[in-house]
Enzyme design. Sequence first.
Site, short mmCIF file in Angstrom:
data_model
loop_
_atom_site.label_atom_id
_atom_site.label_comp_id
_atom_site.label_asym_id
_atom_site.label_seq_id
_atom_site.Cartn_x
_atom_site.Cartn_y
_atom_site.Cartn_z
N ASP A 1 25.83 80.27 90.38
CA ASP A 1 25.51 81.65 90.04
C ASP A 1 25.66 81.94 88.55
O ASP A 1 24.96 82.78 87.99
CB ASP A 1 26.36 82.64 90.86
CG ASP A 1 27.86 82.40 90.73
OD1 ASP A 1 28.27 81.43 90.06
OD2 ASP A 1 28.63 83.20 91.31
N ASN A 2 26.58 81.24 87.87
CA ASN A 2 26.76 81.43 86.43
C ASN A 2 27.56 80.27 85.86
O ASN A 2 27.99 79.38 86.60
CB ASN A 2 27.46 82.76 86.12
CG ASN A 2 28.72 83.01 86.91
OD1 ASN A 2 28.77 83.89 87.76
ND2 ASN A 2 29.75 82.23 86.65
N CYS B 1 28.86 86.98 88.65
CA CYS B 1 28.66 86.63 90.07
C CYS B 1 27.71 87.56 90.81
O CYS B 1 26.64 87.15 91.25
CB CYS B 1 30.01 86.59 90.77
SG CYS B 1 31.18 85.40 90.10
N ASP C 1 30.06 78.44 92.90
CA ASP C 1 30.62 79.62 92.25
C ASP C 1 31.22 79.25 90.89
O ASP C 1 32.26 78.59 90.83
CB ASP C 1 31.70 80.23 93.16
CG ASP C 1 31.99 81.68 92.84
OD1 ASP C 1 31.48 82.18 91.82
OD2 ASP C 1 32.73 82.31 93.61
N ASP C 2 30.55 79.65 89.82
CA ASP C 2 31.03 79.39 88.45
C ASP C 2 30.92 77.92 88.05
O ASP C 2 31.76 77.40 87.32
CB ASP C 2 32.48 79.85 88.26
CG ASP C 2 32.64 81.36 88.26
OD1 ASP C 2 31.68 82.06 88.62
OD2 ASP C 2 33.73 81.85 87.90
#
Length: 465
Positions: A254-255, A71, A32-33
């Site tokens: 995701d990013n 996200c 996540d991130d």
Amino acid sequence: MRRILLVLLLVFIPTAAHAQGKPKNVILIVADDLGRQLGCYGDPTIKTPNIDALAKRGVRFTKAYATVSSCSPSRASILTGLYTHQNGMYGLQHPPHSQQCYPWVQGLPNLLRAAGYFTGLIGKFHVGPDASFQFQRLMTKTNGRDMNRFAQLARDFIKESNKKPFFLVVGYQDPHRDKEGFGNAPFAKDPKEVKYNPKDVVVPYHLPDCEAVRKDLAEYYQSISRMDRGVGLLLEVLRELGQLDDTLIIFISDNGIPFPGAKTTLYNSGIHLPLILAGPGLPQGRTNNALVSFIDLTPTMLDWAKVKTPVYKQTKLHGKSILPIVADDNPKDWHTVFGSHQFHEITMGYPMRTIVMPQYKLIVNLDHQKEYPFASDLWGSPSWQHVRKTGEKMMGRRPVATFLRRPREELYDLVNDPNELKNLAGEPRHANTLDDLQQRLRAWQQETNDPWTILYREEKAEANR
């Protein structure tokens, strides 16, 4: 010569498990991130031994791109094979933003479940509606930073699969920002935690090199190393249960990193991300420089499972399976990726489109007259607050003014300007390149039924008057 041929066969021909038709499991790990702050992607400070080991037993892609740096939209694209403007998930899923896919969209859990897979998700879900993503086991009520708990849930899920092929999404909360910092405080006394000296971190080009930013990054690095430990525990579970050699493992984020200048942008810092594939029959220890998109992940997993891609009357999947090119560093027809952004939070409307090719990249800011909006976690970060309170004019190597106020078109030479700092869109000698990318981008918009195509046309006509 015979010995060489035998070695080649052992490397590139699927294992006996596949040849005998045993279950072809899939585990999709979504950080996540997370940007490219990994040892296997060249960060000299970060300690990520488990992800690095995964890369050594699989294929590490150097030019992998998310379709969007937010996200929910990114996860929806990953799990459907459709761009945000195709699947309808324009922004964040949770209230009050409440964005979700169109009801007709069928996500990977639905498609694989119908093909006999046992499907589950641990941790962050963050997409909707539930009817489009019908996991048989949805394990979201757990601390997304508790790596031991994640491993136990994975063990229970695999045992419950009862020899069925399984599809498991593992969605860690790390290294996403928490209300304060990166959720490191509860683990302060854990001897397994890896802590970092702010003096040692690598400050990205889009951030100022100062004490506040370095402390922020040190906290971020710690959460990455915790997530890496979770990957190691997950691999141990697979090994313990005898499933490691029967499972395709895909590791992605995701990013980009949750710092100003990366997350929520279509700059490379926001969408140029890690992608590692490892599994039976795949090359080991290989680096692949093909230009691939996360829009290709759904076709890849369906290809692995021998399941047909869905056919919709509303639109069609634009991606294709990566499996045929894992051992091909220069494949034909793999030279272009696209991106599509509308919202992050519901108040952050700023539609953008991008096309990325081996040398040039074009970003079109469809509502460029307004100031670029900040996500709440980025606004509140120590890094941005330092810039805001000190009145610094530069965010690293990019002026704050040009980050907040952008032109309609941004054209960059990624070979000579990988940090995307010099906009070539207004230079006459690059007019042909700009025109070529504009045409390719419009053709893609039309092919994917992009509702924002007409806005681009209107802006273009207005500019030419």
